[in-house]
Each structure stands twice: as C-alpha cells, then as structure tokens.
Design a protein around this motif. Structure first.
Motif, mmCIF file in Angstrom:
data_model
loop_
_atom_site.group_PDB
_atom_site.id
_atom_site.type_symbol
_atom_site.label_atom_id
_atom_site.label_comp_id
_atom_site.label_asym_id
_atom_site.label_seq_id
_atom_site.Cartn_x
_atom_site.Cartn_y
_atom_site.Cartn_z
ATOM 1 N N THR A 27 -61.132 55.874 -21.600
ATOM 2 C CA THR A 27 -61.473 54.969 -20.410
ATOM 3 C C THR A 27 -61.244 55.484 -19.090
ATOM 4 O O THR A 27 -60.184 56.355 -19.114
ATOM 5 C CB THR A 27 -60.911 53.521 -20.766
ATOM 6 O OG1 THR A 27 -59.605 53.379 -20.062
ATOM 7 C CG2 THR A 27 -60.773 53.003 -22.066
ATOM 8 N N LEU A 31 -59.406 47.634 -17.540
ATOM 9 C CA LEU A 31 -60.269 47.304 -18.814
ATOM 10 C C LEU A 31 -60.550 45.789 -18.786
ATOM 11 O O LEU A 31 -60.292 44.809 -18.132
ATOM 12 C CB LEU A 31 -59.158 47.235 -19.899
ATOM 13 C CG LEU A 31 -58.309 48.881 -19.896
ATOM 14 C CD1 LEU A 31 -57.631 48.627 -21.302
ATOM 15 C CD2 LEU A 31 -59.443 50.005 -20.167
ATOM 16 N N HIS A 35 -64.304 47.231 -23.275
ATOM 17 C CA HIS A 35 -63.214 48.243 -23.556
ATOM 18 C C HIS A 35 -62.373 47.778 -24.970
ATOM 19 O O HIS A 35 -62.308 48.301 -25.773
ATOM 20 C CB HIS A 35 -62.169 48.381 -22.700
ATOM 21 C CG HIS A 35 -62.824 49.243 -21.253
ATOM 22 N ND1 HIS A 35 -62.970 48.497 -20.198
ATOM 23 C CD2 HIS A 35 -63.449 50.343 -21.123
ATOM 24 C CE1 HIS A 35 -63.424 49.427 -19.067
ATOM 25 N NE2 HIS A 35 -63.656 50.480 -19.846
ATOM 26 N N VAL A 51 -55.702 55.311 -26.284
ATOM 27 C CA VAL A 51 -56.590 54.933 -25.147
ATOM 28 C C VAL A 51 -56.115 55.670 -23.951
ATOM 29 O O VAL A 51 -54.857 55.541 -23.655
ATOM 30 C CB VAL A 51 -56.309 53.198 -24.942
ATOM 31 C CG1 VAL A 51 -57.214 52.995 -23.778
ATOM 32 C CG2 VAL A 51 -56.621 52.483 -26.334
ATOM 33 N N ASP A 76 -53.623 46.592 -17.553
ATOM 34 C CA ASP A 76 -54.432 47.421 -18.705
ATOM 35 C C ASP A 76 -53.309 47.350 -19.931
ATOM 36 O O ASP A 76 -53.731 47.163 -20.893
ATOM 37 C CB ASP A 76 -54.992 48.532 -18.254
ATOM 38 C CG ASP A 76 -56.189 48.678 -17.258
ATOM 39 O OD1 ASP A 76 -56.808 47.724 -16.878
ATOM 40 O OD2 ASP A 76 -56.219 50.001 -16.769
ATOM 41 N N SER A 186 -66.250 47.702 -15.484
ATOM 42 C CA SER A 186 -65.126 47.720 -14.618
ATOM 43 C C SER A 186 -65.469 47.385 -13.066
ATOM 44 O O SER A 186 -65.011 47.036 -12.213
ATOM 45 C CB SER A 186 -64.191 49.019 -14.485
ATOM 46 O OG SER A 186 -63.827 49.048 -15.977
#
Length: 282
Positions: A27, A31, A35, A51, A76, A186
């Motif tokens: 990513t 988030l 996600h 991640v 996140d 995002s």
C-alpha cells in the motif's frame, strides 16, 4: 505493533516466525476499508501477513500529487492493530528499497501497458513494476493481494510475475465502495464534501452503462458518458473506455465471444478518481 524500517529488520522478523504461507499487501498508506479488506483476505489465507506502507516516487508523473499524497502511518498502524497481531508493517524510506539510485527500471509489459493509464501517464507502469518487484524481493511472499479498482494495474502485476518468474500467487479482490458508491481511495480524503457527494456520479454512470450494455452500441455508450460529464461543472472526464477484459484493448464493436469492462477516470479539482465495472459478454 512493530514498524520495520529496513529490509534486514523485516526479514529477521519473518524468519523468526518462519511461516509456510506469507501474505503481502502493498500500500501507499492512508489506509481505508478497501485496504483493510485486502489485509483481512491475506490474514484468512496465510499464517502471517506483511503490509507495506510506502509512497513510491517513481510512479507519480505529477510531483504535486506526490507531495500532497496523504501520509498517516500512526493511524494506519492503529487500524491494522484492530485486525490481527499476525501483521508486520514494512515502512521503508526510498533508499532502503531502491538503494542509491531512485529510478525506474523498464519492463516489456506489452500492449496492456499502452492502453488507458499507460497512454495518459507515461512511465507510470514502469514505476509500478519497479517498486512492486523491489517489494516482492524484500518480502518474498507466497501470495500478494491487490484491489480490482486498479484493474489495469492488477493485470500489469500478473505480467510482472510472469516476466520475473516469481512464485507468487496474485489475488484480485473486490472493490470496496463508500455509501454513495464512490470507490474507496486514499485520495478521497482530499475531496471537499461537495466534491465527494458529486463524485457518486462515477459509479452511477458505470451502472447506467451496464444497464444499457445489451441494447446499445459502444459508440452510443461512449456518447452517453461524454454527454453526462459535459453537463457537470465539478467533474471533468479524463477518459471513458470500454475494453476487452482479457487484452485491455479498447473496443469499437462488441463480439459475443469476448468479455468487456468499462473504465472511467475523472478529475475533481486536483483529485484524480478512477473506477471500473465488468459489463459481461458482448
């Protein structure tokens, strides 16, 4: 939840747990539920999940967009913590991932890289291919998870795995949407409330195209979408394409042996929004 800043630290943490199945969700941070749905799928199918959070400079053709891309790593990490304790976060700086030279490699992705995003954002897929290959090398997952909102990118990643001969299963996951139908992104956080509300038109238009699909020609559908956005003063249509889902080649006429997909890109102020919807057979 630990955040690993270097490949060395990450590999030590993975080795310590020695998973037989390692899922990976790359990513750029900020988030959202889209996600998190990928991460949940990775957790479900693997013993351990990595991640990565990395805003990749080589896939931005607009430096202003790169500068303004939201960076919210603490938030996140807090979100990921609510899902599982079997998640490792890899958040490198550019030098750790790229080394001394932060530049893209060149890939022979073929015709799929020349359509749509490839035509409008020169060098974009070389940037995507470069960072994903570097991340794959760092993480060495058995499976990697990507959202279908970026459907063309998903096909590029599958081609990358073929080119580099990675033994990695690529999993495409369903688009997660806001309550008004807008695909989660995002970039949505940069929309004003009015822009956010009006951006519901993207998915609404795709749904109308699907409703008209069997009874209308591709030429008529292209005209319908163009006219829809010409009437709108907050949203500018960058492109609308109906393409063969297998080859991503722009379609002019329907054939009942092919499956087709609609792709749309719209700008709301400085924010670029994309969406896609499968239309089925011709």
């Amino acid at each position: 939840m630990n955040i690993y800043k270097t490949q060395v630290e990450l590999k030590e943490a993975i080795t310590l747990q020695s998973p037989s199945k390692l899922g990976f969700v790359p990513t750029m941070g900020a988030l959202h539920d889209g996600h998190l749905s990928l991460v949940e799928k990775a957790i479900e199918e693997n013993e351990l999940c990595v991640v990565s959070i990395f805003v990749n400079p080589t896939q931005f053709d607009n430096l202003n967009d790169l500068k303004k891309y939201p960076r919210t790593i603490k938030k996140d990490a807090d979100l990921l913590k609510t899902l599982s304790d079997q998640i490792l976060i890899y958040a490198p700086n550019a030098e750790d991932l790229y080394g001394a030279k932060i530049k893209s490699s060149t890939f022979k992705f073929g015709p799929i890289a020349k359509e749509m995003e490839g035509a409008y954002r020169l060098g974009h897929f070389d940037g995507v291919g470069t960072v994903v290959s570097l991340l794959f090398d760092a993480v060495q997952p058995t499976a990697a998870y990507f959202g279908e909102k970026d459907f063309q990118q998903l096909q590029i990643i599958k081609k990358l795995v073929e080119i580099k001969e990675y033994n990695i299963r690529i999993v495409g996951c369903d688009i997660i949407r806001e309550t008004n139908g807008l695909a989660r992104s995002s970039r949505n956080t940069r929309l004003s409330k009015v822009q956010f509300d009006e951006a519901a038109l993207l998915y609404k238009t795709l749904q109308e195209v699907k409703q008209k699909w069997q009874s209308s020609s591709i030429l008529d559908l292209n005209g319908f979408v163009k006219n829809t956005f010409e009437k709108h003063h907050l949203l500018d249509l960058e492109y609308f394409v109906i393409a063969n889902e297998a080859t991503l080649k722009t379609a002019i006429r329907k054939r009942n042996t092919n499956t087709y997909r609609a792709f749309i890109v719209v700008t709301a102020g400085e924010v670029r929004l994309i969406d896609t919807l499968s239309l089925g057979k011709g």
